[in-house]
Scaffold this active site. Structure first.
Site, PDB file in Angstrom:
ATOM      1  N   ASP A  29       6.653  28.231   0.874  1.00 30.22           N
ATOM      2  CA  ASP A  29       5.317  28.703   1.796  1.00 30.22           C
ATOM      3  C   ASP A  29       5.242  29.865   2.356  1.00 30.22           C
ATOM      4  O   ASP A  29       4.158  30.619   2.730  1.00 30.22           O
ATOM      5  CB  ASP A  29       5.115  27.503   2.377  1.00 30.22           C
ATOM      6  CG  ASP A  29       4.576  26.022   1.813  1.00 30.22           C
ATOM      7  OD1 ASP A  29       4.421  26.197   0.654  1.00 30.22           O
ATOM      8  OD2 ASP A  29       4.699  25.071   2.344  1.00 30.22           O
ATOM      9  N   ASP A  49       3.057  31.390   6.269  1.00 27.86           N
ATOM     10  CA  ASP A  49       2.718  29.887   6.577  1.00 27.86           C
ATOM     11  C   ASP A  49       2.626  29.767   8.025  1.00 27.86           C
ATOM     12  O   ASP A  49       2.210  30.167   8.861  1.00 27.86           O
ATOM     13  CB  ASP A  49       3.087  29.004   5.713  1.00 27.86           C
ATOM     14  CG  ASP A  49       2.332  27.801   5.492  1.00 27.86           C
ATOM     15  OD1 ASP A  49       1.263  27.549   5.856  1.00 27.86           O
ATOM     16  OD2 ASP A  49       3.062  26.783   5.153  1.00 27.86           O
ATOM     17  N   ASP A 102       7.671  24.920  10.808  1.00 24.60           N
ATOM     18  CA  ASP A 102       7.067  23.487  10.445  1.00 24.60           C
ATOM     19  C   ASP A 102       8.132  22.373  10.174  1.00 24.60           C
ATOM     20  O   ASP A 102       9.379  23.001   9.709  1.00 24.60           O
ATOM     21  CB  ASP A 102       6.452  23.868   9.178  1.00 24.60           C
ATOM     22  CG  ASP A 102       5.052  24.569   9.154  1.00 24.60           C
ATOM     23  OD1 ASP A 102       4.479  24.859  10.056  1.00 24.60           O
ATOM     24  OD2 ASP A 102       4.344  24.600   8.257  1.00 24.60           O
ATOM     25  N   ARG A 120      -2.686  25.461  16.603  1.00 23.78           N
ATOM     26  CA  ARG A 120      -1.380  25.065  16.160  1.00 23.78           C
ATOM     27  C   ARG A 120      -0.294  25.298  17.201  1.00 23.78           C
ATOM     28  O   ARG A 120       0.661  25.745  16.596  1.00 23.78           O
ATOM     29  CB  ARG A 120      -0.870  25.076  14.729  1.00 23.78           C
ATOM     30  CG  ARG A 120      -1.736  24.298  13.593  1.00 23.78           C
ATOM     31  CD  ARG A 120      -1.232  24.298  12.179  1.00 23.78           C
ATOM     32  NE  ARG A 120      -2.435  23.953  11.258  1.00 23.78           N
ATOM     33  CZ  ARG A 120      -2.058  23.553   9.945  1.00 23.78           C
ATOM     34  NH1 ARG A 120      -1.032  23.962   9.579  1.00 23.78           N
ATOM     35  NH2 ARG A 120      -2.991  23.340   9.109  1.00 23.78           N
TER      36      ARG A 120
END
Length: 501
Positions: free
Chosen positions: A216, A240, A244, A296
Site C-alpha cells: 500500500d 497510504d 497502520d 486519523r
C-alpha cells in the site's frame, strides 16, 4: 448387538462437531490470546511511571538539566555512557508495548551499507540483510545514511532498529513491514515518501523467499503482530498510512514520534467485521502531531486505545476517529483546533449513527482544548471501567510541551520545525493524492471495502501466512441444515447417504 441408525447418527454428529470445532471457535472467539486481560491496569502503570519521572525531575533536576519528566527518555538518555549500554532501551517502554524486547540479549549488528540492490539475496551489512535474520539482533548504524528501498523491508521477530547516534532515513518502495512477528523495536528512524511496490519475490528469512503482491505504501505496516514499540521516529509523506496496525495486532506502543504532512495518519484495525481486532491494545504517548495533517491520529476499530500526553497541533478534518465500538481513553492531551469552524471537533464516529455509538466508551480526562476544540465523549463515562484507569490522575496537559520536547528523531530534521526537509512538503495520502494503492483485481494483496470511503487496510499474505476469516453465513446455514436433517429424518437414515458424499 449391531449399532442402530440412532447410534450412527450420534457418531456422525460427534465427528461433524469435532471437525467444525476450529471453525466454531474462530467464529465466536472475539479476543486475542496475547491481549492484556486488564487494560486499565496498563493505564494505571503508565500514569505511575509518569508520576515518578516528573517527581524525580522536580526533586533532582531543579537547574533544568537532562531530565524532562518523560519516563521513556529519562530511563536512558541522561546516562553519558548510553551508547555502550544501548540495550537498556528495551527496559524503558511503557504501555501496551512494554513487553517488546526487540533484539535484547542478541548481538550488535552494524549497518555499513545503505544500498538495497537485491531483495532476494541482500548484501551483508545492509539493513535488509540484518532484519531478516532469525536470531535476536540489536541493529545500529555506522554513520548517517538514507536507505532507499526497492521494495518493502520485511522485518523478522526479535529485532531492534536503533538509529541513535546517526541520522538515518528510510524511504522508497513499500517501506517497513512487520507481518506475523513479535518483539520489534524501531527507534530514532526517519520514515518518509513510502510508495506502493511489489509483485516480486522478496526474502523474509535466511531460508524463505516468497512472492509479494503490491504493498500500500505505508511508512510502517503492522499486521498480525504483537509486542511492538515504535519510539522517537519522524514520519511524513507516505502514499497510504504513516503507521497502520491490522489483522489482530496487539501489544503496541507508539511514543515520542513526530508526524507531519500526511492525510490518513494511522489506521488501527482491519475492518469493522474483523472480530480478532477486539483484542487490539495500543498506547499513544508523548507524540507530536504537526503541520499538514488531515485525519486519523488515529482512526480505530474495536480494541482499547490509550491516548496520553500527546500534542495535537493541527488537523483538517478530525484528530481521533473510530468505528465498531473501540474504547478510547484520552488523558492529558493538548488539542489545538484549526481555524475552520466546521473542524473543531476532536472526535469522529465514522459512518455510524448516534444511536449506535452512544454506548461506545470514549472518554476525555484532563485534556486541554485550545481554539474551540471539543471532544464528544460517550459510553459509561466514569463507570467502573474508567474508575480504575483514573486511580492515578493523568498529568496535566500543561506539561505536554515538556513531555514532547524531543519528539521525533534526535538531532535530525523533523520536517516542519524550520530546519531542512527531506521532501518538498506536499500533503500526501489516499484522499489527497487520488492514489489509493488498491486494485480492482489481481494479486495486489490489498482490497478496499466498498461500504466505507474511510476504510482501508493492509491485507497481504506472505509465504504460508494466512488471514483468518469467519465462515460465510451460507456455510454456517448449510452445516446447521445438514445436522438438523441428520437427526430428524428417517431416524438417522441419512447417515449412509452422507458417507457416500
Amino acid at each position: 448387538m449391531p449399532p442402530t441408525h440412532t447410534t450412527n447418527t450420534y457418531i456422525l454428529l460427534f465427528c461433524l462437531l469435532t471437525s467444525l470445532f476450529s471453525v466454531i471457535k474462530a467464529t465466536f472467539n472475539l479476543t486475542l490470546p496475547h491481549q492484556h486481560p486488564n487494560p486499565e491496569a496498563v493505564v494505571q502503570e503508565v500514569q505511575r511511571r509518569l508520576n515518578v519521572s516528573i517527581h524525580r525531575r522536580q526533586m533532582l533536576d531543579t537547574a533544568g538539566g537532562c531530565l524532562t519528566g518523560n519516563p521513556i527518555d529519562d530511563c536512558w538518555r541522561c546516562d553519558p555512557n548510553w551508547a555502550n549500554k544501548r540495550q537498556r532501551l528495551a527496559d524503558c517502554a511503557i504501555g501496551f508495548g512494554k513487553s517488546a524486547f526487540g533484539g535484547k540479549g542478541g548481538q550488535i549488528y552494524v549497518i555499513t551499507d545503505s544500498s538495497d540492490n537485491d531483495v532476494v539475496n541482500p548484501t551483508p551489512g545492509t539493513l535488509r540483510h540484518a532484519v531478516l535474520q532469525t536470531e535476536p539482533l540489536w541493529i545500529v548504524f555506522k554513520s548517517s545514511m538514507v536507505i532507499k528501498l526497492k521494495h518493502e523491508l520485511i522485518v523478522n521477530s526479535y529485532k531492534t532498529i536503533d538509529g541513535r547516534g546517526a541520522n538515518v532515513a528510510v524511504t522508497g518502495g513499500g517501506c517497513i513491514t512487520l507481518q506475523y512477528v513479535s518483539n520489534v523495536i524501531i527507534h530514532n528512524i526517519h520514515v518518509y515518501n513510502c510508495k506502493p511496490s511489489g509483485n516480486v519475490n522478496i526474502r523474509s528469512s535466511p531460508t524463505h523467499v516468497g512472492f509479494r503482491g503490491k504493498s500500500d505504501g505505508d511508512g510502517i505496516s503492522i499486521s498480525g503482530s504483537r509486542n511492538i514499540w515504535i519510539d522517537h521516529c519522524s514520519l511524513s509523506h507516505c502514499t497510504d498510512g504513516l503507521i497502520d496496525a491490522v489483522l489482530g495486532s496487539t501489544g503496541i506502543t507508539i511514543s515520542n514520534s513526530y508526524f507531519t504532512r500526511h492525510n490518513e495518519v494511522m489506521l488501527m484495525g482491519h475492518d469493522d467485521g474483523y472480530m480478532p481486532d477486539k483484542g487490539m491494545q495500543v498506547t499513544f504517548a508523548f507524540n507530536h502531531f504537526g503541520k499538514g495533517l488531515i485525519q486519523r491520529m488515529p482512526r480505530c476499530r474495536h480494541g482499547y486505545f490509550h491516548v496520553v500526553n500527546n500534542d495535537f497541533t493541527e488537523w483538517k478534518m478530525y484528530a481521533i476517529g473510530g468505528s465498531a465500538d473501540p474504547t478510547i481513553n484520552s488523558q492529558g492531551n493538548r488539542y489545538i483546533a484549526p481555524t475552520n469552524a466546521d473542524s473543531k471537533e476532536v472526535t469522529k464516529r465514522v459512518d455510524t449513527d448516534e444511536g449506535n455509538w452512544s454506548g461506545w466508551n470514549w472518554r476525555t480526562d484532563g485534556d486541554i482544548m485550545v481554539n474551540g476544540a471539543f471532544f464528544v465523549p460517550s459510553g459509561d463515562g466514569l463507570s467502573a471501567t474508567y474508575a480504575k484507569a483514573s486511580s492515578y490522575e493523568p498529568k496535566s496537559a500543561a506539561l505536554v510541551t515538556q513531555l514532547t520536547k524531543y519528539a521525533g528523531v534526535f538531532g535530525g530534521p523533523r520536517d516542519d520545525d524550520g530546519t531542512a526537509s527531506f521532501t518538498a512538503g506536499t500533503i500526501t495520502g489516499d484522499s489527497a493524492s487520488g492514489n489509493t494503492g488498491y486494485s480492482a483485481g489481481g494479486n495486489t494483496g490489498a482490497t478496499r471495502s466498498s461500504s466505507e470511503d474511510d476504510g482501508d487496510y493492509f491485507g497481504m499474505i506472505f509465504g504460508g501466512g494466512t488471514v483468518a476469516l469467519s465462515p460465510p453465513p451460507t456455510t454456517i446455514f448449510f452445516i446447521v441444515f445438514v445436522l438438523y436433517m441428520t437427526t430428524t429424518t428417517n431416524n438417522g437414515g441419512l447417515f449412509s447417504l452422507l458417507l457416500l458424499l
